[in-house]
Motif scaffolding. Sequence first.
Motif, short mmCIF file in Angstrom:
data_model
loop_
_atom_site.label_atom_id
_atom_site.label_comp_id
_atom_site.label_asym_id
_atom_site.label_seq_id
_atom_site.Cartn_x
_atom_site.Cartn_y
_atom_site.Cartn_z
N TYR A 54 30.99 11.16 0.31
CA TYR A 54 29.23 11.76 -0.78
C TYR A 54 30.57 13.28 -0.43
CZ TYR A 54 26.46 8.72 -2.05
OH TYR A 54 25.34 7.32 -1.69
N LYS A 56 29.28 16.92 -1.12
CA LYS A 56 28.78 18.17 -2.00
C LYS A 56 28.83 19.78 -1.47
CE LYS A 56 24.08 19.49 -1.29
NZ LYS A 56 22.83 19.64 0.22
N VAL A 86 25.80 17.84 -5.69
CA VAL A 86 27.14 16.44 -4.56
C VAL A 86 28.01 16.06 -6.29
CG1 VAL A 86 26.96 14.14 -4.49
CG2 VAL A 86 24.89 15.43 -3.68
N LYS A 89 30.26 10.66 -5.13
CA LYS A 89 29.08 10.25 -5.29
C LYS A 89 29.21 8.60 -4.43
CE LYS A 89 25.29 12.82 -7.13
NZ LYS A 89 24.07 12.64 -8.22
#
Length: 150
Positions: A54, A56, A86, A89
């Motif tokens: 992920y 962010k 984010v 993902k």
Amino acid sequence: MRSKTYFFIVFFFCLTLHQTQSQSVLGKWKTYDIFDRSKEEAIVEIYTLSNQLYVKIVEILPEEHKNDLCKRCTGEEKDMPILGMVILKGATLENGVWKGAPILNAKNGKTYGCHISLAHKDLLKVRGFVGYPIFGKTLYWTRVKDRPFR
């Protein structure tokens, strides 16, 4: 003699562990404008959950854009703050490359295919593309070093 052997085993284990951690894509990275490499854009944090990657946005560098919303985004990101968003993902690791999840460009609201890998221990290669990796652009992000307490 036995304690010396034990010491060397522990020493080499720690050395190897440190080397492995410094060669990870995890951590904080500075991103740059797609057309002007000297223009810093953001600090992102890369982390994993359940063996998926992920990304962010944790800091926006141009002061005038810190409160920007994702006006051009669609779906759940529409009109949401870019800070804290984010943008990638669920990528998975394949032969040293994280792939299989789209990355969001919050400036234009579009998503792109994405491959992420280390170019060097402090340089991340991020390939964004439409359709196939050959139809894209490679960006390089630099690792943000943690500052020790003074």
